[in-house]
Write a protein that holds these residues in place. Structure first.
Motif, short mmCIF file in Angstrom:
data_model
loop_
_atom_site.label_atom_id
_atom_site.label_comp_id
_atom_site.label_asym_id
_atom_site.label_seq_id
_atom_site.Cartn_x
_atom_site.Cartn_y
_atom_site.Cartn_z
N THR A 138 15.73 -35.38 16.47
CA THR A 138 16.86 -36.26 16.20
C THR A 138 16.65 -37.01 14.89
OG1 THR A 138 17.30 -36.50 18.56
CG2 THR A 138 18.28 -38.14 17.09
N GLU A 155 27.78 -33.28 14.92
CA GLU A 155 27.97 -33.05 16.36
C GLU A 155 26.61 -32.87 17.05
OE1 GLU A 155 30.35 -32.38 19.83
OE2 GLU A 155 30.87 -33.15 17.85
N LEU A 156 25.74 -32.10 16.44
CA LEU A 156 24.40 -31.89 17.01
C LEU A 156 23.63 -33.21 17.07
CD1 LEU A 156 22.23 -30.01 18.11
CD2 LEU A 156 21.62 -29.44 15.74
N ARG A 157 23.73 -34.01 16.00
CA ARG A 157 23.07 -35.32 15.98
C ARG A 157 23.59 -36.20 17.11
NH1 ARG A 157 24.61 -39.01 11.21
NH2 ARG A 157 26.36 -39.22 12.60
N HIS A 158 24.89 -36.19 17.31
CA HIS A 158 25.49 -36.98 18.40
C HIS A 158 24.90 -36.57 19.75
CE1 HIS A 158 28.41 -38.77 21.10
NE2 HIS A 158 28.57 -37.57 21.64
N TRP A 159 24.85 -35.28 20.02
CA TRP A 159 24.36 -34.82 21.33
C TRP A 159 22.87 -35.06 21.50
CZ3 TRP A 159 27.41 -34.90 25.09
CH2 TRP A 159 28.76 -34.63 24.91
N LEU A 160 22.11 -35.00 20.42
CA LEU A 160 20.69 -35.33 20.51
C LEU A 160 20.50 -36.82 20.82
CD1 LEU A 160 19.17 -33.17 17.65
CD2 LEU A 160 18.75 -32.92 20.10
N VAL A 162 22.62 -38.66 22.49
CA VAL A 162 22.98 -38.77 23.91
C VAL A 162 21.81 -38.30 24.77
CG1 VAL A 162 24.48 -37.82 25.73
CG2 VAL A 162 25.47 -38.59 23.55
N GLY A 163 21.15 -37.22 24.35
CA GLY A 163 19.98 -36.72 25.07
C GLY A 163 18.87 -37.76 25.15
N TRP A 166 19.55 -40.45 27.67
CA TRP A 166 19.27 -40.03 29.05
C TRP A 166 17.77 -39.84 29.29
CZ3 TRP A 166 22.32 -40.01 33.20
CH2 TRP A 166 23.68 -40.12 33.00
#
Length: 192
Positions: A138, A155-160, A162-163, A166
């Motif tokens: 990230t 988009e990938l940065r956003h989901w990382l 979010v990961g 969690w």
């Protein structure tokens, strides 16, 4: 003292010290909005991290100092990077708060275990390793998108991110569960 100097001169430990020394330069590059330089420093620091452990084994230069210094350098680099990129607005505050809450929780558990002599074997869990790996990728992506952004990278940065949001609390909960479970199931073994 002579042993400490010998350990400091070991090639893997010199690489780790180089990584530690890179931290303020990384911070300065980000704050000065020299994203290309920050990305280069982070990549070089990551390369030294990948090499130092292998080099220690290959040259038979595994030292006690290196066993402590390497994770300290890694954590200092990541923690400082999280704070800095959050300060300049590249990462949401809540992600950094979750990362630090996890790390502080694990640090408190480690200190408690160390001083109580309860459990000496406190290795990273699979989720903890995954969390660290996601944090590294990230940060690499955050710096990369600061240099050149595309919709896909954003988009990938956003989901990382979010990961991480969690994985950080999940990892902290797993560490706490492992420690309490191990102490509860076999208190005599945990005293060894």
């Amino acid at each position: 003292m002579n042993s400490l100097l010998r350990q400091l001169r070991a090639a893997p430990n010199l690489l780790t010290l180089l990584r530690l020394l890179a931290v303020p330069f990384l911070v300065e590059a980000i704050l000065a909005q020299h994203e290309e330089i920050a990305l280069l420093i982070f990549v070089v620091a990551g390369a030294t991290d990948a090499v130092d452990g292998r080099l220690a084994r290959r040259l038979n230069q595994t030292t006690r100092l290196g066993q402590y210094l390497d994770p300290i350098a890694d954590k200092l680099m990541l923690s400082t990077l999280f704070l800095t990129v959050t300060w300049v607005g590249l990462v949401p505050k809540y992600v950094t708060v979750l990362v630090f809450a996890r790390d502080i929780g694990i640090l408190c558990i480690s200190i408690l275990l160390f001083f109580s002599g309860t459990m000496r074997d406190f290795r990273p869990s699979a989720i903890g390793k995954l969390n660290t790996l996601v944090q590294i990728f990230t940060m690499l992506l955050v710096l990369l998108t600061a240099v050149k952004t595309t919709a896909t990278l954003s988009e990938l940065r956003h989901w990382l991110l979010v990961g991480i949001a969690w994985l950080a609390p999940l990892s902290a909960a797993q560490y706490a569960w492992m420690v309490f479970h191990r102490i509860a199931t076999d208190p005599l073994e945990s005293l060894a």
